[in-house]
Write an enzyme that holds these catalytic residues in place. Structure first.
Site, PDB file in Angstrom:
ATOM      1  N   HIS A  44      -1.530   1.169  -4.575  1.00  0.00           N
ATOM      2  CA  HIS A  44      -0.603   0.958  -4.473  1.00  0.00           C
ATOM      3  C   HIS A  44       0.932   1.090  -5.177  1.00  0.00           C
ATOM      4  O   HIS A  44       1.208   1.362  -6.030  1.00  0.00           O
ATOM      5  CB  HIS A  44       0.055  -0.429  -3.318  1.00  0.00           C
ATOM      6  CG  HIS A  44       1.689  -0.758  -3.623  1.00  0.00           C
ATOM      7  ND1 HIS A  44       2.823  -0.870  -3.646  1.00  0.00           N
ATOM      8  CD2 HIS A  44       2.129   0.208  -2.155  1.00  0.00           C
ATOM      9  CE1 HIS A  44       3.213  -1.032  -2.863  1.00  0.00           C
ATOM     10  NE2 HIS A  44       3.374   0.080  -1.685  1.00  0.00           N
ATOM     11  N   HIS A  86       9.130   6.269  -4.211  1.00  0.00           N
ATOM     12  CA  HIS A  86       9.453   5.397  -3.414  1.00  0.00           C
ATOM     13  C   HIS A  86      10.642   5.094  -2.698  1.00  0.00           C
ATOM     14  O   HIS A  86      10.874   5.559  -1.313  1.00  0.00           O
ATOM     15  CB  HIS A  86       8.972   3.777  -3.888  1.00  0.00           C
ATOM     16  CG  HIS A  86       9.054   2.376  -2.907  1.00  0.00           C
ATOM     17  ND1 HIS A  86      10.229   2.211  -1.707  1.00  0.00           N
ATOM     18  CD2 HIS A  86       8.474   2.290  -1.325  1.00  0.00           C
ATOM     19  CE1 HIS A  86      10.078   1.273  -0.898  1.00  0.00           C
ATOM     20  NE2 HIS A  86       9.103   1.819  -0.545  1.00  0.00           N
TER      21      HIS A  86
END
Ligand code: G3P
Ligand code: CA
Length: 294
Positions: A44, A86
């Site tokens: 991730h 992100h």
């Protein structure tokens, strides 16, 4: 947004898209499916528990720690370049401030994407993280090539018109799609059904995963799973919201189930017991160890 209203919104978007585009109403996933018996270890934002998220060292560690996929969140610069980040703003993970959409790639490239990590996690700090730059998607493909697998998220697609078209262009340029590309090289994920439907319309061979954000314990109906199955091969949701019944419902319809973001052993074990087909983790080394010992 409440769970019910989110799901209603998903179905509304689907019904609108299907009603306005008859070719999509009968669209089905055309790419090869993934083996549900292979549990996917998704690094991730890279192995972001060990190195600054969405930097080359984090992705390198993701591979070294036996992650099956490098997860990449995408934002798009003012001059239309897809970058790995992100947040919509650069503030948290660089020494800059402001929205990615308002900055050119040249401006983004001036930023230090590693020092924040050294300051936040002194126990994991490394001198070489200072001064790392934000990679573009193309740079990631150049660096890791077709030997790696990528689990790519279209973030804030409403902010970036043309993001999906640009993503498909880059995927094609690097031969990540098409008859000679195993579909498992790339998975595309999004919280936005609209973004995934655009991807599906652009290239129905690309495997897609619908992310769903729940603000309370997750419930999903058979109709909702079937609606998602029209264009996606799996569902991703927070591991803190789902339960065994949810996993079994999704799996019962033949979709993959990938919870996020699972960082400790006990949670990993429980989710594997429930039958998930992979998970996102900041610690692919821990997940690898858990799976080795089962
Ligand atoms: O993409 C799965 C998971 O990463 C979704 O949450 O906020 O970490 O992108 P986020
Ligand atoms: Ca993500």
């Amino acid at each position: 947004m409440k769970k019910i209203s989110y799901i209603s919104a998903v179905l509304l978007v689907l019904s609108m898209v299907f009603s306005f585009n008859p070719t999509l109403a009968s669209a089905k996933v055309e790419g090869p499916s993934l083996n549900p018996n292979k549990i996917l270890n998704v690094a991730h934002r890279g192995a972001s528990g060990h190195a600054p998220e969405h930097t080359v060292p984090a992705y390198e560690l993701g591979e070294a720690m036996k992650g099956d996929y490098i997860e990449i969140d995408l934002q798009m610069t003012k001059d239309g370049v897809l970058i790995a980040m992100h947040d919509e703003k650069v503030d948290r993970t660089t020494d800059g401030t402001g929205f990615v959409k308002d900055m050119t790639l040249a401006e983004i490239k001036q930023l230090d994407a590693g020092t924040w990590f050294n300051e936040a996690y002194p126990d994991r700090a490394k001198a070489e993280y200072a001064g790392l730059t934000v990679p573009t998607l193309e740079e990631v493909f150049e660096e890791f090539g077709r030997g790696a697998r990528y689990y790519i998220e279209t973030k804030a697609p409403n902010v970036y018109p043309g993001m999906e078209e640009e993503l498909v262009r880059v995927l094609e340029k690097y031969k990540m799609t098409g008859p000679n590309a195993p579909s498992s090289k790339v998975l595309i994920q999004s919280f936005s059904p609209d973004s995934l439907l655009k991807m599906h319309a652009l290239d129905p061979r690309i495997p897609l995963v619908q992310l769903i954000s729940y603000s309370s314990p997750a419930v999903i109906t058979d109709a909702e799973v079937e609606a998602i199955k029209e264009y996606a091969i799996g569902i991703g949701a927070s591991y803190t919201r789902i339960d065994q019944a949810y996993v079994e419902k999704v799996r019962g319809h033949g979709l993959l189930m990938h919870p996020y973001t699972v960082n400790n052993r006990e949670d990993m074990e429980r989710l594997l017991d429930w039958g998930v087909t992979g998970m996102f983790t900041n610690f692919p080394d821990i997940l690898n160890d858990v799976m080795k010992n089962r």
